[in-house]
Design an enzyme around this catalytic site. Structure first.
Site: not given
Ligand code: NDP
Length: 234
Positions: A13, A34, A49-50, A141, A145, A174
């Site tokens: 993403g 993760r 894990d953040v 959420y 945020k 997005i």
């Molecule tokens: P995705 O679900 O595609 O990706 C999320 C990412 O966060 C993955 O890389 C996942 O990795 C990682 N992640 C989730 N939880 C943890 C954790 N506890 N520790 C470490 N890594 C973690 O999301 P997007 O790319 O869409 O979103 C990215 C950011 O943008 C987020 O903060 C989201 O809230 C924000 N955002 C997105 C929007 C959208 O429309 N897409 C709109 C507004 C904000 P893995 O699963 O490998 O751990």
């Protein structure tokens, strides 16, 4: 000059696109998630894990030992667990706050002493337009945020004299896995966006890249919406 950039949630993403943006600029990118997967070319892909400060501290310590002081942190990892507030379980609330808000704080705190010593740095939190727009089903959420804005502004004042900037990028809709299950609702949402279409991960990566650049050296404590006009004026 190559910068040391840490991106959380870089496995896919927006985070993956951000990591690729910095890689294309010749930077050294450490990717945290993760799963521990990351775009090809990252200097390290660490499983973290953040929501655990121990996990974040250990990863950042390893990154600094291997690649030196952190120049840029993009605290992007995030999740959704949507549901109406009156039926939202404690776990659903806590998990989103723990990942999206605690995780961003732990990540920033872990890089700060290296940035303060270097008297330079860029911290970019991945926010959302959700708290400004008000989205039913996203109380957890949106609260997380919104918290990032307060976190960024307090932090920005604490470290401004050290030439460290702290800003929030607030994406609208997005195209990523996070928004993939919107289904038929995505048509309704698109009609609310003045630009008439959902954004791409590259739209976000470019703005993150700008905030990390020298051109943005005098920009701090700001929330920059990247949303095709969706939440303008809010
Ligand atoms: P995705 O679900 O595609 O990706 C999320 C990412 O966060 C993955 O890389 C996942 O990795 C990682 N992640 C989730 N939880 C943890 C954790 N506890 N520790 C470490 N890594 C973690 O999301 P997007 O790319 O869409 O979103 C990215 C950011 O943008 C987020 O903060 C989201 O809230 C924000 N955002 C997105 C929007 C959208 O429309 N897409 C709109 C507004 C904000 P893995 O699963 O490998 O751990």
């Amino acid at each position: 000059m190559s910068r040391h950039v840490i991106v959380t949630g870089a496995s896919r993403g927006i985070g993956a696109a951000v990591a690729e943006y910095f890689l294309a600029a010749g930077d050294t990118v450490v990717a945290l998630s993760r799963s521990g997967s990351a775009p090809a070319g990252c200097a390290a892909a660490l499983s973290v894990d953040v929501s655990s400060s121990e996990s974040v501290n250990a990863a950042v310590k390893a990154a600094i030992a291997a690649h030196g002081p952190v120049d840029v942190l993009v605290a992007n990892a995030g999740i959704t667990r949507d549901g109406l507030a009156m039926r939202m379980g404690d776990d659903q609330w806590r998990e989103v706050l723990a990942t999206n808000l605690d995780g961003a704080f732990y990540s920033a705190r872990a890089v700060l002493s290296s940035m303060v010593r270097a008297r330079a740095g860029r911290i970019i939190f991945m926010g959302s337009v959700s708290p400004f727009y008000g989205v039913p089903g996203q109380a957890n959420y949106a609260a997380a945020k919104a918290g990032l804005v307060g976190l960024a502004r307090s932090l920005a004042r604490e470290v401004a004299s050290r030439a460290i900037t702290v800003n929030v990028v607030a994406p609208g809709f997005i195209d990523t896995e996070m928004t993939a299950d919107l289904g038929s609702a995505s048509g309704d949402l698109t009609s609310l966006i003045p630009m008439g279409h959902i954004g791409s991960v590259a739209d976000i990566a470019g703005v993150v890249g700008f905030l990390a650049s020298n051109s943005a050296a005098y920009v701090t404590g700001q929330v920059l919406a990247v949303d095709g006009g969706l939440a303008m004026g809010l």
